[in-house]
Design an enzyme around this catalytic site. Structure first.
Site, PDB file in Angstrom:
ATOM      1  N   GLY A 197     -20.175  34.141  42.664  1.00  0.00           N
ATOM      2  CA  GLY A 197     -20.444  32.753  42.218  1.00  0.00           C
ATOM      3  C   GLY A 197     -21.836  32.953  41.317  1.00  0.00           C
ATOM      4  CB  THR A 198     -25.278  34.252  42.475  1.00  0.00           C
ATOM      5  OG1 THR A 198     -25.209  33.340  44.028  1.00  0.00           O
ATOM      6  CG2 THR A 198     -26.465  34.172  42.072  1.00  0.00           C
ATOM      7  CD  GLN A 235     -18.709  24.790  48.650  1.00  0.00           C
ATOM      8  OE1 GLN A 235     -17.826  24.442  49.290  1.00  0.00           O
ATOM      9  NE2 GLN A 235     -19.522  25.659  49.047  1.00  0.00           N
ATOM     10  CG  HIS A 271     -17.932  34.441  49.688  1.00  0.00           C
ATOM     11  ND1 HIS A 271     -18.642  33.925  50.430  1.00  0.00           N
ATOM     12  CD2 HIS A 271     -18.497  34.430  48.571  1.00  0.00           C
ATOM     13  CE1 HIS A 271     -19.777  33.461  50.009  1.00  0.00           C
ATOM     14  NE2 HIS A 271     -19.833  33.792  48.750  1.00  0.00           N
ATOM     15  CB  THR A 307     -16.335  50.936  37.415  1.00  0.00           C
ATOM     16  OG1 THR A 307     -16.980  51.901  36.438  1.00  0.00           O
ATOM     17  CG2 THR A 307     -15.417  51.081  37.710  1.00  0.00           C
ATOM     18  CB  CYS A 353     -36.436  27.647  60.940  1.00  0.00           C
ATOM     19  SG  CYS A 353     -37.038  26.138  61.600  1.00  0.00           S
TER      20      CYS A 353
HETATM   21  C1  LIG Z   1     -21.432  29.786  47.395  1.00  0.00           C
HETATM   22  C2  LIG Z   1     -21.950  29.141  46.171  1.00  0.00           C
HETATM   23  C3  LIG Z   1     -22.312  29.594  45.055  1.00  0.00           C
HETATM   24  C4  LIG Z   1     -22.582  31.050  45.252  1.00  0.00           C
HETATM   25  O1  LIG Z   1     -21.585  31.920  45.206  1.00  0.00           O
HETATM   26  P1  LIG Z   1     -21.836  33.471  45.681  1.00  0.00           P
HETATM   27  O2  LIG Z   1     -20.466  34.073  45.540  1.00  0.00           O
HETATM   28  O3  LIG Z   1     -22.017  33.529  47.093  1.00  0.00           O
HETATM   29  O4  LIG Z   1     -22.652  34.272  44.878  1.00  0.00           O
HETATM   30  C5  LIG Z   1     -22.682  29.121  43.956  1.00  0.00           C
HETATM   31  N1  LIG Z   1     -22.245  27.532  43.950  1.00  0.00           N
HETATM   32  C6  LIG Z   1     -22.008  26.990  44.812  1.00  0.00           C
HETATM   33  C7  LIG Z   1     -21.807  25.512  44.742  1.00  0.00           C
HETATM   34  C8  LIG Z   1     -21.577  27.728  46.051  1.00  0.00           C
HETATM   35  O5  LIG Z   1     -21.414  26.993  47.007  1.00  0.00           O
END
Ligand SMILES: *Cc1c(COP(=O)(O)O)cnc(C)c1O
Length: 391
Positions: free
Chosen positions: A69-70, A177, A199, A235, A323
């Site tokens: 997602g990132t 989400q 994930h 790849t 923390c």
């Molecule tokens: C988890 C999340 C991401 C990041 O996705 P990853 O696959 O962990 O990089 C981005 N945006 C939101 C809203 C998320 O909950």
């Protein structure tokens, strides 16, 4: 163990694991090569692409697989900003985005782009009018998440999309989400780009996708081979992509039923907490929210303390702050929603999934009140509040 942190990640479904396994072993071909096991790998990648495209209501060519997602958020925002900077350098987003969006926008600010960060209301909602007022002649992109990962509030993306279309501004949406929990058909929510991740839906970590509407130009983040229609070199993560495809198939098969169960359990949890524990503020929109997140601020104590005490009882939850995330500041989301620091520090998010049971929820409702009571017993803030007659 009771796992209530599905917004952070989910276990890989056994069926997903089974579908992936061959591509980590016997079917190891490179999809770009030209012999049987390579063609098999290519076929598996394209099958996953078709499945995801059908699920989102788009063309397979509009799906680009990413490393999560990132990466999908980065690809959308940097890619579009770099491709359209001749037209303008203004971007609109919100103060409550995931860091994958917020930090990407901060990075672009250092490159001379200008970013407007819209503030949400107390429920975490952004109004369409706020976006309308913020759009300027040099605005090239609006990036707003579909639902928030800390409090679950769902944004009016379809209306924002219509506005962006009228004003000829591209709309990117972080749908991570919401995937599987809300309608993400791209032509019904009117987005130009949509980021998702495997994930969070019982798929593997490190794989996701970006939907990119036909005609939407992006400068690639990675240079190299011609994979993903020349838009994402490297790849393909064949097993991961197959896992994502299988996770989508399972959403189609059982998603509606899972959501019904999860929402029922979530409502039981929320109501139970509010009933049994005084001085708790439920956070996020009361109704316009995804069905799996229950989020609160427990007054006069730290969310961290609750999290650690629950961990001791083998219950996994998240506190939006402090923390554990390596910073002393409370959640940027709750601060943006207008909660003062001392209230935001008491935040806890519980996010449910398809394997949770009513017995687990009842167990949490049994052990949480004494934990809160014990922490408050040690809290000078609580003692003050009692003395002042606030509680
Ligand atoms: C988890 C999340 C991401 C990041 O996705 P990853 O696959 O962990 O990089 C981005 N945006 C939101 C809203 C998320 O909950």
């Amino acid at each position: 163990m009771i796992y209530l942190d599905h917004a952070a990640t989910t276990p890989v479904d056994p069926e997903v694991f089974e579908a992936m396994a061959p591509y980590l072993q016997a079917e190891y071909g490179n999809p770009s090569s030209f012999y049987k096991i390579a063609r098999q790998a290519r076929g598996a990648v394209e099958e996953a692409r078709e499945r995801l495209a059908a699920y989102l209501g788009c063309q397979p060519r509009e799906i680009l697989f990413t490393g999560g997602g990132t990466e999908a958020d980065n690809m959308a925002i940097k890619g579009l900003a770099w491709a359209r900077q001749d037209k303008g350098r203004h971007i609109i987003t919100t103060q409550i985005e995931h860091h994958a969006v917020l930090h990407t926008c901060k990075f672009l600010e250092k490159q001379g782009f200008e970013v407007t960060y819209l503030p949400p209301d107390r429920d975490g909602l952004i109004a369409v009018e706020q976006v309308a007022e913020a759009i300027r002649d040099d605005t090239i992109l609006v990036s707003i998440m579909h639902s928030n990962n800390e409090v679950g509030t769902i944004q009016p993306i379809a209306e924002i999309g219509r506005l962006c279309w009228d004003r000829k501004v591209r709309l990117h949406c972080d749908g991570v989400q919401s995937l599987g929990k809300a309608n993400l058909k791209v032509d019904e929510i009117n987005v130009d780009m949509l980021a998702i991740s495997a994930h969070k839906i019982y798929g593997p970590k490190g794989v996701g996708a970006l939907y990119v509407r036909k005609g939407c130009r992006l400068v690639p983040l990675l240079d190299g081979g011609s994979q993903e229609f020349n838009r994402r070199a490297g790849t393909e993560n064949v097993a991961g992509i197959v896992g994502l495809g299988k996770a989508i198939e399972l959403l189609e098969k059982r998603g509606a039923e899972d959501n019904e169960l999860v929402t029922r359990l979530r409502d039981r949890l929320t109501a139970g907490v509010l009933e049994r524990i005084p001085a708790v503020i439920p956070t996020g929109h009361p109704t316009q929210r995804i069905g799996n997140i229950s989020s609160f601020c427990f007054r006069y104590i730290e969310g961290e303390g609750i999290l650690l005490s629950l961990d001791f009882e083998d219950v996994c939850v998240s506190s939006g702050s402090a923390c554990t995330s390596g910073s002393l500041d409370p959640s940027h989301v709750l601060l943006a929603m207008g909660y003062p620091h001392e209230v935001a520090h008491g935040s806890i998010r519980m996010s449910l999934g398809r394997h949770n049971t009513e017995a687990e929820i009842d167990r949490v409702l049994e052990i949480l009140p004494p934990i809160v009571e014990r922490l408050r017993g040690m809290s000078p803030l609580w003692a003050d509040a009692v003395r002042r007659g606030e509680v």
